[in-house]
Structure formats: structure tokens, C-alpha cells
Design a protein around this motif. Sequence first.
Motif, PDB file in Angstrom:
ATOM      1  N   ASP A   1      14.530   1.416   2.467  1.00 11.93           N
ATOM      2  CA  ASP A   1      14.736   1.978   3.946  1.00 11.93           C
ATOM      3  C   ASP A   1      13.610   1.993   4.774  1.00 11.93           C
ATOM      4  N   THR A   2      12.450   1.460   4.240  1.00  9.07           N
ATOM      5  CA  THR A   2      11.186   1.338   5.207  1.00  9.07           C
ATOM      6  C   THR A   2      10.527   0.272   5.163  1.00  9.07           C
ATOM      7  N   GLY A   3      10.457  -0.401   6.726  1.00 10.52           N
ATOM      8  CA  GLY A   3       9.974  -1.682   6.629  1.00 10.52           C
ATOM      9  C   GLY A   3       8.576  -1.769   6.250  1.00 10.52           C
ATOM     10  N   GLY A   4       7.579  -0.948   6.058  1.00 10.14           N
ATOM     11  CA  GLY A   4       6.189  -1.004   5.832  1.00 10.14           C
ATOM     12  C   GLY A   4       5.909  -1.104   4.344  1.00 10.14           C
ATOM     13  N   VAL A   5       6.876  -0.855   3.701  1.00  6.86           N
ATOM     14  CA  VAL A   5       6.770  -1.142   2.040  1.00  6.86           C
ATOM     15  C   VAL A   5       6.656  -2.636   1.638  1.00  6.86           C
ATOM     16  N   GLY A   6       5.752  -2.614   0.686  1.00  9.50           N
ATOM     17  CA  GLY A   6       5.622  -4.085   0.439  1.00  9.50           C
ATOM     18  C   GLY A   6       6.614  -4.680  -0.725  1.00  9.50           C
ATOM     19  N   VAL A   7       6.805  -5.845  -0.427  1.00 10.96           N
ATOM     20  CA  VAL A   7       8.001  -6.557  -1.120  1.00 10.96           C
ATOM     21  C   VAL A   7       7.515  -6.519  -2.682  1.00 10.96           C
ATOM     22  N   GLY A   8       6.062  -6.547  -2.843  1.00 14.52           N
ATOM     23  CA  GLY A   8       5.595  -6.584  -4.262  1.00 14.52           C
ATOM     24  C   GLY A   8       6.010  -5.474  -4.978  1.00 14.52           C
ATOM     25  N   GLY A   9       5.700  -4.316  -4.462  1.00 15.47           N
ATOM     26  CA  GLY A   9       5.792  -3.101  -5.214  1.00 15.47           C
ATOM     27  C   GLY A   9       7.090  -2.617  -5.343  1.00 15.47           C
ATOM     28  N   ILE A  10       8.075  -2.706  -4.362  1.00 12.64           N
ATOM     29  CA  ILE A  10       9.416  -2.471  -4.455  1.00 12.64           C
ATOM     30  C   ILE A  10      10.075  -3.244  -5.236  1.00 12.64           C
ATOM     31  N   THR A  11       9.835  -4.406  -5.324  1.00 15.25           N
ATOM     32  CA  THR A  11      10.709  -5.432  -6.095  1.00 15.25           C
ATOM     33  C   THR A  11      10.212  -5.383  -7.611  1.00 15.25           C
ATOM     34  N   LEU A  12       9.044  -5.116  -8.000  1.00 12.98           N
ATOM     35  CA  LEU A  12       8.628  -4.822  -9.534  1.00 12.98           C
ATOM     36  C   LEU A  12       9.195  -3.670 -10.018  1.00 12.98           C
ATOM     37  N   GLY A  13       9.387  -2.789  -8.993  1.00 12.63           N
ATOM     38  CA  GLY A  13       9.982  -1.381  -9.609  1.00 12.63           C
ATOM     39  C   GLY A  13      11.481  -1.289  -9.542  1.00 12.63           C
TER      40      GLY A  13
ATOM     41  N   GLY B   1       0.601  -1.054  -0.221  1.00 14.24           N
ATOM     42  CA  GLY B   1      -0.010  -0.168   0.267  1.00 14.24           C
ATOM     43  C   GLY B   1       0.736   1.438  -0.130  1.00 14.24           C
ATOM     44  N   HIS B   2       1.976   1.097  -0.487  1.00 15.27           N
ATOM     45  CA  HIS B   2       2.845   2.339  -0.142  1.00 15.27           C
ATOM     46  C   HIS B   2       3.121   3.098  -1.656  1.00 15.27           C
ATOM     47  N   SER B   3       2.576   2.725  -2.739  1.00 21.25           N
ATOM     48  CA  SER B   3       2.665   3.330  -3.802  1.00 21.25           C
ATOM     49  C   SER B   3       2.678   4.902  -3.546  1.00 21.25           C
ATOM     50  N   VAL B   4       3.624   5.633  -3.920  1.00 22.71           N
ATOM     51  CA  VAL B   4       3.749   6.977  -3.832  1.00 22.71           C
ATOM     52  C   VAL B   4       2.692   7.475  -4.632  1.00 22.71           C
TER      53      VAL B   4
ATOM     54  N   VAL C   1       0.057 -10.510 -11.761  1.00 23.93           N
ATOM     55  CA  VAL C   1       0.140 -10.267 -10.181  1.00 23.93           C
ATOM     56  C   VAL C   1       1.082 -11.475  -9.678  1.00 23.93           C
ATOM     57  N   VAL C   2       2.009 -10.956  -9.091  1.00 21.46           N
ATOM     58  CA  VAL C   2       2.806 -11.913  -8.530  1.00 21.46           C
ATOM     59  C   VAL C   2       2.459 -12.413  -7.177  1.00 21.46           C
ATOM     60  N   THR C   3       2.293 -13.681  -7.118  1.00 18.52           N
ATOM     61  CA  THR C   3       1.679 -14.237  -5.571  1.00 18.52           C
ATOM     62  C   THR C   3       2.989 -14.715  -4.984  1.00 18.52           C
TER      63      THR C   3
ATOM     64  N   VAL D   1      10.953   4.351 -11.510  1.00 13.51           N
ATOM     65  CA  VAL D   1       9.806   4.060 -11.614  1.00 13.51           C
ATOM     66  C   VAL D   1       9.175   4.218 -10.112  1.00 13.51           C
ATOM     67  N   ASN D   2       9.536   3.587  -9.107  1.00 14.49           N
ATOM     68  CA  ASN D   2       9.081   3.512  -7.921  1.00 14.49           C
ATOM     69  C   ASN D   2       8.651   4.922  -7.132  1.00 14.49           C
ATOM     70  N   PHE D   3       9.291   5.876  -7.458  1.00 12.46           N
ATOM     71  CA  PHE D   3       9.143   7.276  -7.082  1.00 12.46           C
ATOM     72  C   PHE D   3       8.366   8.096  -8.071  1.00 12.46           C
TER      73      PHE D   3
HETATM   74  C1  LIG Z   1       7.322   5.731   3.017  1.00  7.14           C
HETATM   75  C2  LIG Z   1       8.047   5.302   1.726  1.00  7.14           C
HETATM   76  C3  LIG Z   1       9.291   4.864   1.797  1.00  7.14           C
HETATM   77  C4  LIG Z   1       9.820   4.445   0.552  1.00  7.14           C
HETATM   78  N1  LIG Z   1      11.090   3.761   0.538  1.00  7.14           N
HETATM   79  C5  LIG Z   1      11.569   3.363  -0.369  1.00  7.14           C
HETATM   80  C6  LIG Z   1      13.036   2.650  -0.756  1.00  7.14           C
HETATM   81  O1  LIG Z   1      13.769   2.731   0.345  1.00  7.14           O
HETATM   82  N2  LIG Z   1      13.279   2.202  -1.816  1.00  7.14           N
HETATM   83  C7  LIG Z   1      12.713   2.231  -2.945  1.00  7.14           C
HETATM   84  O2  LIG Z   1      13.138   1.415  -4.069  1.00  7.14           O
HETATM   85  N3  LIG Z   1      11.471   2.505  -2.910  1.00  7.14           N
HETATM   86  C8  LIG Z   1      10.755   3.071  -1.969  1.00  7.14           C
HETATM   87  N4  LIG Z   1       9.641   3.619  -1.889  1.00  7.14           N
HETATM   88  C9  LIG Z   1       8.703   3.258  -2.897  1.00  7.14           C
HETATM   89  C10 LIG Z   1       7.976   1.879  -3.010  1.00  7.14           C
HETATM   90  O3  LIG Z   1       9.022   1.067  -3.706  1.00  7.14           O
HETATM   91  C11 LIG Z   1       7.021   2.254  -4.000  1.00  7.14           C
HETATM   92  O4  LIG Z   1       5.983   3.012  -3.828  1.00  7.14           O
HETATM   93  C12 LIG Z   1       6.211   0.405  -4.330  1.00  7.14           C
HETATM   94  O5  LIG Z   1       5.479   0.656  -5.267  1.00  7.14           O
HETATM   95  C13 LIG Z   1       5.529   0.494  -2.982  1.00  7.14           C
HETATM   96  O6  LIG Z   1       5.314  -0.973  -2.862  1.00  7.14           O
HETATM   97  P1  LIG Z   1       3.829  -1.555  -2.155  1.00  7.14           P
HETATM   98  O7  LIG Z   1       3.814  -2.841  -2.458  1.00  7.14           O
HETATM   99  O8  LIG Z   1       3.989  -1.088  -0.781  1.00  7.14           O
HETATM  100  O9  LIG Z   1       2.703  -0.680  -2.585  1.00  7.14           O
HETATM  101  P2  LIG Z   1       1.337  -0.834  -3.436  1.00  7.14           P
HETATM  102  O10 LIG Z   1       0.612   0.418  -3.257  1.00  7.14           O
HETATM  103  O11 LIG Z   1       0.672  -1.938  -2.417  1.00  7.14           O
HETATM  104  O12 LIG Z   1       1.495  -1.219  -4.807  1.00  7.14           O
HETATM  105  C14 LIG Z   1       1.933  -0.549  -5.861  1.00  7.14           C
HETATM  106  C15 LIG Z   1       1.922  -1.136  -7.080  1.00  7.14           C
HETATM  107  O13 LIG Z   1       2.799  -2.048  -7.303  1.00  7.14           O
HETATM  108  C16 LIG Z   1       2.252  -3.190  -8.101  1.00  7.14           C
HETATM  109  N5  LIG Z   1       2.456  -4.336  -7.252  1.00  7.14           N
HETATM  110  C17 LIG Z   1       2.497  -4.321  -5.804  1.00  7.14           C
HETATM  111  N6  LIG Z   1       2.808  -5.636  -5.563  1.00  7.14           N
HETATM  112  C18 LIG Z   1       2.428  -6.244  -6.439  1.00  7.14           C
HETATM  113  C19 LIG Z   1       2.375  -7.879  -6.706  1.00  7.14           C
HETATM  114  N7  LIG Z   1       2.542  -8.843  -5.809  1.00  7.14           N
HETATM  115  N8  LIG Z   1       2.173  -8.009  -8.236  1.00  7.14           N
HETATM  116  C20 LIG Z   1       1.817  -7.357  -9.018  1.00  7.14           C
HETATM  117  N9  LIG Z   1       1.948  -6.097  -8.821  1.00  7.14           N
HETATM  118  C21 LIG Z   1       2.069  -5.579  -7.608  1.00  7.14           C
HETATM  119  C22 LIG Z   1       0.956  -2.795  -8.536  1.00  7.14           C
HETATM  120  O14 LIG Z   1       1.011  -2.027  -9.693  1.00  7.14           O
HETATM  121  C23 LIG Z   1       0.688  -1.737  -7.287  1.00  7.14           C
HETATM  122  O15 LIG Z   1      -0.205  -1.031  -7.873  1.00  7.14           O
HETATM  123  C24 LIG Z   1       8.908   4.167  -0.766  1.00  7.14           C
HETATM  124  C25 LIG Z   1       7.734   4.497  -0.689  1.00  7.14           C
HETATM  125  C26 LIG Z   1       7.130   5.016   0.480  1.00  7.14           C
HETATM  126  C27 LIG Z   1       5.688   5.504   0.635  1.00  7.14           C
END
Ligand SMILES: Cc1cc2nc3c(=O)[nH]c(=O)nc-3n(C[C@H](O)[C@H](O)[C@H](O)COP(=O)(O)OP(=O)(O)OC[C@H]3O[C@@H](n4cnc5c(N)ncnc54)[C@H](O)[C@@H]3O)c2cc1C
Length: 486
Positions: free
Chosen positions: A160-172, A102-105, A225-227, A441-443
Amino acid sequence: MSSSPQTPVSPDTTPPNITSPNTTSPDLPSPVAAADLRAALGAGSPVLGPDDDGYAAARVIEPGGVEHRPAAVVRPADAEAVAAAVRLARDAGAEISVRSGGHSVFGLGAADGAVMLDLRGLDALELDVDGRTAWAGGGITAGAYSRAAGEHGLATPFGDTGGVGVGGITLGGGIGLLSRSLGMTIDSLLGAEVVTADGEIVRTDADHEPDLFWALRGGGGNFGVVTRFRFALHEVSQVVGGVMLVPATPESVAGIVAAADAAPNGLTAILMVMTAPPMPMIPAEWHGRVVVMANLCWSGPLAEADTALAPLRDVAARAGGALLDGVRPAPYASLLEGGPQGGPVVATGRTFVADGVDEAAAAHLLEQLESSDAMMRAAQLRVLGGAVADIPADATAYAHRAARVVGNVAAVAPDAATARGYAPWVDALADRLRSGDGSYVNFSLDGGLDAARAAYPGATWERLRAVKRRYDPQNLFRGNVNVPPA
Ligand SMILES: Cc1cc2nc3c(=O)[nH]c(=O)nc-3n(C[C@H](O)[C@H](O)[C@H](O)COP(=O)(O)OP(=O)(O)OC[C@H]3O[C@@H](n4cnc5c(N)ncnc54)[C@H](O)[C@@H]3O)c2cc1C
């Protein structure tokens, strides 16, 4: 300063929960009803519609200022349930949004009228400690993963933030505190289990569906969707890390960037050049003044930490001395435990990549940060090179391997309209700092074509579009920084 074995002082140095200042949203008609999904998925995978208890909480994602009303929030229990939901949404012509941490910026995890796949239940972690590999569910957070792996003295690099999902950070891509020593998250990705747009469950790695595996490493949520993710685990237990706070001058900003760039690969630095927040550990006379908050992590031999950190401490000494030096031995996973405090905020931001930050650029940055009236304004500078740059640019879908700095400029505001007003300021400052058009892309706070092209230049773009045509020709997965099919 010598290192002592205490918990590091690590006020958060990540950007606040930045989001594009959108607000929404009345209920939109959707071709899929929660009841249809419920019938298809069964009791093990709860489905919440707008009238159900728990819907209001379930649709919330981290960024402030974004409020979406999905047609239904689906909590799949396994890959089969994800596949069933994908097929139903596709056949009905409904949009899909995917929520992991849920941490998508950009607030991508939820969308109006969409079927929101909330993967938080897919949080299983299987560690093969002897084999140094892990299977991680697509909804686990980086913090939960790192804590569990850390109990065995192991880690996979995330951010650098534990609450970020492995899903989003990895795919970006994944840029964090181990980037210079161990590379990006995608450099430790060994394989994945993916539900594709046709509702099939596919296993991919370097030998199976290799184009899909290539695209997943940086191409975002465009391909399915990566499960489950399969990662390499590395031996990382005690590191020397935490925050050093230094008065910001053109010399100190450019000097810390240069010292971090020249440091051995064991040292990674993430800098926030920002107005100092009113935190008790920061001297009161510095509150509101521009400082460099350097989040540092040395993951090489502990005995070599002070030598590796010495050039950065020299820069701090020349700037009048560190205002705070909390860099000390600590378990790696503890460095991910900070996080933005005080709840989501509304901000506007712009990401960029750069070859470096010289004193002229640093002087401009400081002038801008000092003269802005945004309630909080910051530039984040992630100094890379090291193991990130050792991988060829075409080996994965993250193309900016040569960039020495991945950055971000942000302005925080009390509300969405005010935040929008800072967009020209943010854009102009990012343009002054950038080298070339690239972005991470993740930012990205922009899902438009220009943003996608900035993240995915040249040959990367063409290859991603070809892979997209093969795996998602109808662009079912478009709630992201979108790569349209070729
Ligand atoms: C406080 C904060 C700190 C951060 N720090 C960093 C950092 O240190 N390094 C860094 O690289 N980035 C960082 N980010 C950016 C972060 O990596 C991206 O925002 C990432 O998309 C967040 O992943 P999420 O799973 O939490 O987000 P989500 O909002 O749950 O997912 C974002 C999008 O990613 C895709 N996605 C996620 N999981 C899956 C899945 N399993 N299968 C398919 N698609 C998926 C989807 O398109 C989804 O809409 C940070 C963001 C925040 C808000």
C-alpha cells in the motif's frame, strides 16, 4: 455515497516507519576495507567508506531509531558487481546487508561493520506490454514500478506504500491493495536472477532451480541477492479506492472486518484502528479519538463498486456515519502514493495472524488503544482470503494462506527507551488478537529463532532449511529473519 472521478482522499494507513528500538553504534572493525571493494568493482559501482563524502547519507535506512555504521556502502551497477562484492565479502568473512527500498521495519538494510549492498541503482524496468510480463531491477520501488506499469493500464500487486522496495516486499510475500483480487506479490513472480552465496549469477523459475524459486517466494533475503525479478502484469487501471474513516466501536471494527471478509474478491481492505491523527481532512473533534481508517481498493468492474462497498458503508452508517469517505475512482498507482509523513518515527510492534476479529476481541482492542498513553498506538488489520487463500499453503514459502487477517500492533514513542517500555503492552494485545502462533515476516520486528519459526511453520521451515543448506550452507545471508541451514 456515489463515486465521482476524483483523486481519492488517501491519508496513509500504513503503520508508521516502525522499527525495533535499537540504537547504535561505534565503528566496528571489518575484515573488508572500502578500498578493496573499490579495486574489485571498478568505477561503475561506487563504494563509500566511513571517511567518504556521501557515506552518512548512503547508510540511512527508513526506520527511525536505528543507526548503523557499515564498513562500506556498495552501489553495484549490475549483477556482476553484486557477485564480485559477495565473493569479496564471503572470502574475507565479512557480513553482508542488502538494501533495496530501505523500508525493512526491522532495519535490516544496514548493519554495523557489514558490506552494505545498496541496490537502488538496479532500478531498470522492462515492460513487455503485449506479453504481460516485466523484468524489474532488485532496487526499484513499488511506486516507480506501479506508475510505469500503470501508464499501460497494467499492474503487479505490491503493498500500500510506493516507497517500499520491490526487493523486500516480494521476498517476504507481499500483501497489499490487490491481494484479494490478484493474490500476493509472490503469486505474480515468474522468475528471478539471483547472486547466490558462492558468487554465481543464477536464473530461477518454476523449471530452473525450482527449490530456490519456491524459497524466494516468502523466504526473505535468506537465499541470495535478487538482481532482477520477472513478474506477471495484470490489467488494472482505474480502481475505486481510498480511505473511509469510521468511528471505532466493537460493532464497527468487527463489522468492517466481517464485511471485508465476505466481500467479492475484487475488494481488499486494510484497516488501521488507531487514534486519529490531527489531519485537516479529519473532523477536529475526532483528533486523538480511536477510529477505523479503512484503506479500500475495489479492482473489479467499476459499475459494481458501489454494490461491493455497500456492506462496509452500512456498518459505517450504523456507527453514526463515516467521518470521511474518500473512496472513489482513481488510477490504481495513485493509491500507493501516500506514505508516512513527518519522517521516521520510533515504535515497537508485533505482528500476528488471525481467523477474524469478533466483537469481544474488538472491544478489548478498543479498551487497550484508549487506555494506552503511547503518543500514537494502532492495530493494523489486513483482511485477506480471496485470491491469497486460493493458493495451497505449500506452493510457496508463505505458509499462512488460510489466515483471514494479517495484523500488527504498534506503539509509537519519542525515543527508543520509551518505545521499549511499550513492548509488553504490544505483545499482550497481539496475543489477544492472534489465532495460533503465525506471523508475517515482512512485519516482523524480531530476527530471533522464535520469530523465524512463527513466520515459517512446520514443513515450510524444514524445506527452507534444506534449500538454505544447498544455496547458502555458511549462512552468509543472515541479516534477515534468519533461516539457518539444515
Ligand atoms: C511504511 C511501510 C509500509 C509497508 N507496507 C507494506 C505493505 O503494504 N505490504 C507488505 O507486504 N509489506 C509492507 N511493508 C513491509 C515491507 O514489505 C518490508 O519491510 C520489506 O522488507 C521492505 O522492503 P525494502 O526493500 O523496502 O526494505 P530493505 O530494508 O531495503 O530490505 C529489507 C530486507 O529485504 C531483503 N531484500 C530486499 N531486497 C532484496 C534483494 N533484491 N535481494 C535480496 N534480499 C533483498 C534483505 O534481507 C533486506 O535486508 C511496509 C513497510 C513500511 C515501513
